[in-house]
Write an enzyme that holds these catalytic residues in place. Structure first.
Site, PDB file in Angstrom:
ATOM      1  N   HIS A 221      33.624  24.130  -5.635  1.00 33.44           N
ATOM      2  CA  HIS A 221      34.053  25.462  -5.237  1.00 33.44           C
ATOM      3  C   HIS A 221      35.552  25.682  -5.411  1.00 33.44           C
ATOM      4  CE1 HIS A 221      33.807  29.454  -3.732  1.00 33.44           C
ATOM      5  NE2 HIS A 221      34.892  29.177  -3.046  1.00 33.44           N
ATOM      6  N   TYR A 225      38.458  28.513  -7.586  1.00 28.40           N
ATOM      7  CA  TYR A 225      39.748  29.089  -7.204  1.00 28.40           C
ATOM      8  C   TYR A 225      40.873  28.560  -8.071  1.00 28.40           C
ATOM      9  CZ  TYR A 225      37.801  31.991  -3.788  1.00 28.40           C
ATOM     10  OH  TYR A 225      37.082  32.987  -3.223  1.00 28.40           O
ATOM     11  N   HIS A 372      26.772  36.223 -12.527  1.00 25.00           N
ATOM     12  CA  HIS A 372      27.907  36.304 -11.601  1.00 25.00           C
ATOM     13  C   HIS A 372      29.139  35.612 -12.174  1.00 25.00           C
ATOM     14  CE1 HIS A 372      30.403  35.694  -8.085  1.00 25.00           C
ATOM     15  NE2 HIS A 372      30.310  34.395  -8.281  1.00 25.00           N
ATOM     16  N   PHE A 373      28.979  34.352 -12.632  1.00 27.03           N
ATOM     17  CA  PHE A 373      30.223  33.685 -13.033  1.00 27.03           C
ATOM     18  C   PHE A 373      30.662  34.062 -14.441  1.00 27.03           C
ATOM     19  CE2 PHE A 373      27.158  30.039 -13.394  1.00 27.03           C
ATOM     20  CZ  PHE A 373      27.177  29.923 -14.770  1.00 27.03           C
ATOM     21  N   HIS A 374      29.799  34.717 -15.207  1.00 27.08           N
ATOM     22  CA  HIS A 374      30.350  35.277 -16.444  1.00 27.08           C
ATOM     23  C   HIS A 374      31.205  36.509 -16.136  1.00 27.08           C
ATOM     24  CE1 HIS A 374      27.679  32.541 -18.636  1.00 27.08           C
ATOM     25  NE2 HIS A 374      28.571  32.659 -19.588  1.00 27.08           N
ATOM     26  N   ARG A 437      18.048  29.975 -14.276  1.00 27.34           N
ATOM     27  CA  ARG A 437      19.149  29.626 -15.170  1.00 27.34           C
ATOM     28  C   ARG A 437      18.869  28.264 -15.789  1.00 27.34           C
ATOM     29  NH1 ARG A 437      24.195  27.481 -11.446  1.00 27.34           N
ATOM     30  NH2 ARG A 437      25.079  27.053 -13.504  1.00 27.34           N
ATOM     31  N   ARG A 438      19.713  27.847 -16.717  1.00 31.69           N
ATOM     32  CA  ARG A 438      19.652  26.493 -17.288  1.00 31.69           C
ATOM     33  C   ARG A 438      18.253  26.142 -17.768  1.00 31.69           C
ATOM     34  NH1 ARG A 438      23.086  22.679 -13.192  1.00 31.69           N
ATOM     35  NH2 ARG A 438      24.995  23.092 -14.288  1.00 31.69           N
TER      36      ARG A 438
END
Ligand code: HEM
Ligand SMILES: [Cu+2]
Ligand SMILES: [Cu+2]
Lengths: 544, 156
Positions: A221, A225, A372-374, A437-438
């Site tokens: 995590h 950041y 989300h993370f794209h 995913r994956r």
């Protein structure tokens, strides 16, 4: 003409930035193929596995592209704001870190592409990759530590020579970012060096799975950041200068970064909400701590828009939203990071959904998370980094951005946003419908639910193809920047608004903040870890 | 430290919403039974799954009126038992573990979504009100055959 940036340091910065874009290109090829495979549009030749590609994509994008760009960017700002050049020791640490990381990266890519480590970038035990994969990861982490020490060294010397003076905001933020990185990577280093390397070499025969996952996410995590904070540095320190305005408040900017340092580490369980071996109380406690980072995020949003509005009003803009009109929309150095900021609004909201304890069940391990993370890393962070490249490369090489390249940059930004809309949007929707995913192309034996997902996967593939065009264009732009006309570009560092208050000195008392950070980590992790040490261990498996 | 008046309002609204939201999540988790899965911590020797009760006999058994217990083992690349069948309205308590690597367990169309780890026992319950053939799939990458790892529950 006197160079505006130390040329020797420029070489170090450039080496990092170019390595980052090379990783982006190779990772982008893998990403394109993944999208096309999942959309059912191509079948990979028998000697290339989907999961090999996915491992390469995850490692090259999430770990290599980001880390190299970040270290290059932070070194540039530290060199510029802390004395105009790096101390010999700092520069040497920078190059040593670079070489160690690069040795790790090359080794890692060779092992991945030879099919000996198709374990994805999270390498969950007890899947057992070639030991050299773990050695490669360890080299990357150790290299990044050396680079971090170089920045600390430069900062310490500066402070010793400027007693009683407030450090430059950029340097302060760089130190927070790398400090967080040092504290966080201890987890993954312990996992890799103490657990995985001895096990994969066969010196011990089993591994504690729950512990390894916990150590990974203790790092995983804060990793996000680590991507985000350098983008925030650009937003807080660089963007005000580019739009011709002032930094809203130095004190609040530093406070936000300190809050990120405190609350981005003791929160890894929000990636493990759906798994056994961790008590419900501790999961919820870390959910609460996770949500605390929303406060500095809200502060950042306020500061950004306050900067924009103050700047607009100073230029005579009228009406509630008149200040929007005077922003330099045609300047890619502003436009690309600004689109990143806009995307961060839905991206951050999605993140709150993900971290919401039991609600995580709706999205966990579905394509929603990939969507989300794209948005977060592959758009907010990536577009900000692209925006930085348009002035950083000219600054460190003694060149200038041309209007043509600026225009290509605007086009690149738009291509990226459109591609992402078509890729990430359908990923979010089909993820809510349950598509995992994956996972390579499959219709689960033509199950009716899975058949319904296919149109979204096709849209994803189209979006991915547009994005890949965006990758090619940014790589072209980077090469063109290297051949741009000679000249001097000034490193854009914003100044603080006159009306802003003086910064309280306690914000730079590192012992206090590190102490609180460690206390929070111990609070959130000690009891669950004691439990885990007593847990069972598992032998290794090669399932690919 | 001094905050601008508007920033105070902005942060005030944000933090209040945050507190409210966390309070709702916490209440749901701790007093309404909507917690993340696997509250109870049980372990099993991952080398001896096939010999350890209850995993030596994976299957579904009725334990009450419209109440079943399903004991399952996830492995690369499938689930045991292969077929599950219950009447509509049944509640199933799932108990499972993995005999090799980490797997996922997601029932499409429900909120059932959890991780299955070697050495750990995962628990979750769900009531199947609607009849249909529910797709269960592995949503954690587990190896080359990961995309084929699935089973179904038939609810009649
Ligand atoms: C050409 C641009 C890109 C395309 C077409 C693309 C496509 C994809 C696709 C289709 C997946 C999901 C595969 C799956 O779960 O089965 C994926 C995963 C991922 N992407 Fe990208 N992506 C691109 C750029 C990026 C960038 C710029 C980043 C980060 C800086 C990034 C980071 C990731 C990560 C971390 C994963 C997860 C890997 C995993 O689950 O192990 N991607 N990408
Ligand atoms: Cu996280
Ligand atoms: Cu799987």
């Amino acid at each position: 003409m006197i160079p505006t940036f130390d040329r020797k340091d420029g070489k170090l910065v450039l080496a990092h930035v170019l390595f980052a874009f090379a990783a982006l290109l190779v990772g982008g090829i893998a990403g394109l193929l993944q999208g096309l495979v999942r959309g059912g549009m191509v079948t990979l030749p028998a000697n290339i596995g989907y999961y090999e590609l996915l491992t390469a994509h995850g490692v090259l994008m999430a770990l290599i592209f980001t880390t190299y760009f970040i270290i290059g960017f932070l070194y540039s700002g530290v060199s510029h704001t802390l004395g105009g050049q790096l101390r010999p020791a700092a520069r040497k640490l920078g190059w040593t870190g670079y070489l160690v990381m690069s040795a790790g990266t090359v080794l890692g890519v060779i092992v991945i592409l030879s099919g000996k480590a198709s374990v994805l970038y999270t390498f969950y035990a007890p899947m057992k990759a070639s030991p050299w994969f773990y050695v490669a990861l360890a080299l990357v982490v150790v290299g990044s530590w050396l680079s971090g020490f170089g920045v600390f060294c430069q900062y310490r010397r500066w402070r010793r020579e400027h007693r009683g003076k407030l450090s430059p905001l950029f340097a302060f933020m760089a130190v927070v970012t790398l400090l967080m990185w040092q504290i966080a990577t201890i987890g993954v280093a312990a996992e890799v060096v103490v657990q995985l390397i001895p096990w994969s070499f066969g010196w011990v025969d089993s591994v504690n799975v729950v512990l390894s996952r916990t150590l990974f996410w203790y790092f995983g995590h804060p990793l996000v950041y680590f991507w985000l904070l350098p983008a925030y540095i650009c937003w807080y320190v660089v963007i005000p200068k580019i739009i011709g305005g002032k930094i809203f408040s130095d004190a609040l900017a530093r406070l936000a970064f300190i809050l990120f340092l405190l609350f981005s580490i003791p929160v890894g369980f929000h990636h493990q909400l759906m798994e056994p071996g961790i008590g419900g109380f501790w999961k919820f406690l870390q959910v609460v701590l996770t949500f605390m980072v929303i406060i500095p995020s809200l502060m950042t949003a306020f500061s950004m828009f306050a900067t924009f509005e103050m700047n607009g009003r100073a230029k005579g803009a009228k009406g509630l939203f008149g200040w929007l009109r005077v922003l330099p929309w045609k300047d890619v150095r502003f436009f690309a990071p600004f689109m990143g900021m806009l995307v961060f609004i839905p991206a951050g909201a999605g993140g709150i959904v993900n971290a919401s304890n039991q609600m995580n069940a709706v999205v966990h391990n579905t394509l929603w998370v990939t969507g989300h993370f794209h948005l977060t890393v592959a758009t907010s962070v990536a577009l900000t980094f692209f925006g930085i490249a348009y002035w950083l490369i000219p600054t460190v090489t003694g060149r200038v951005l041309t209007p043509r390249l600026n225009r290509l940059g605007i086009i690149q930004t738009l291509v990226w946003c459109v591609g992402m809309l078509f890729m990430s949007g359908p990923m979010h929707i089909v993820g809510l419908m349950g598509s995992p995913r994956r996972t390579a192309y499959t219709t689960y034996g033509d199950h009716p639910d899975a058949i319904l997902w296919m149109p979204y996967h096709v849209a994803m593939a189209i979006g991915g193809t547009i994005l890949f065009a965006g990758v090619l264009l940014i790589v072209y732009n980077v090469i063109a920047l290297m051949r741009a006309p000679k000249g001097e570009t000034v490193y854009p560092i914003g100044e603080v608004a006159e009306a802003a208050e003086a910064t309280p000195r306690y914000l730079e008392r590192w012992s206090v903040w590190i102490g609180i950070a460690v206390a929070l980590i111990l609070f959130a992790y000690t009891i669950p870890l004691i439990d885990m040490f007593r847990g069972v261990t598992s032998p290794g498996f090669v399932t690919w | 430290m001094h905050l601008h008046r508007l920033e105070k309002t902005w942060l005030g609204i944000g933090i209040t919403m945050l507190a409210l939201f966390l309070a709702i999540l916490g209440t749901m988790a701790f007093s309404m039974g909507m917690a993340p899965p696997s509250e109870h911590h049980h372990t099993v020797d991952p080398r001896k799954v096939a010999e350890t009760a209850p995993f030596d006999r994976p299957g579904i058994t009725q334990v009450g009126d419209k109440h079943y217990e399903a004991v399952m083992v996830a492995y690369a690349f499938g689930y045991e038992p292969e077929k599950l069948e219950v009447p509509a309205g049944s509640k199933i308590d799932f108990t499972m573990t993995s005999s090799d690597v980490v797997h996922g367990f997601e029932i499409v169309g429900t909120n059932i979504n959890l991780m299955v780890l070697p050495g750990e026992v995962s628990h979750i319950s769900h009531t199947f009100d609607q009849p249909g053939e529910y797709l269960i799939l592995c949503n954690e990458y587990c190896g080359t055959g990961h995309e084929y790892m699935k089973t179904t529950i038939v609810v009649k």
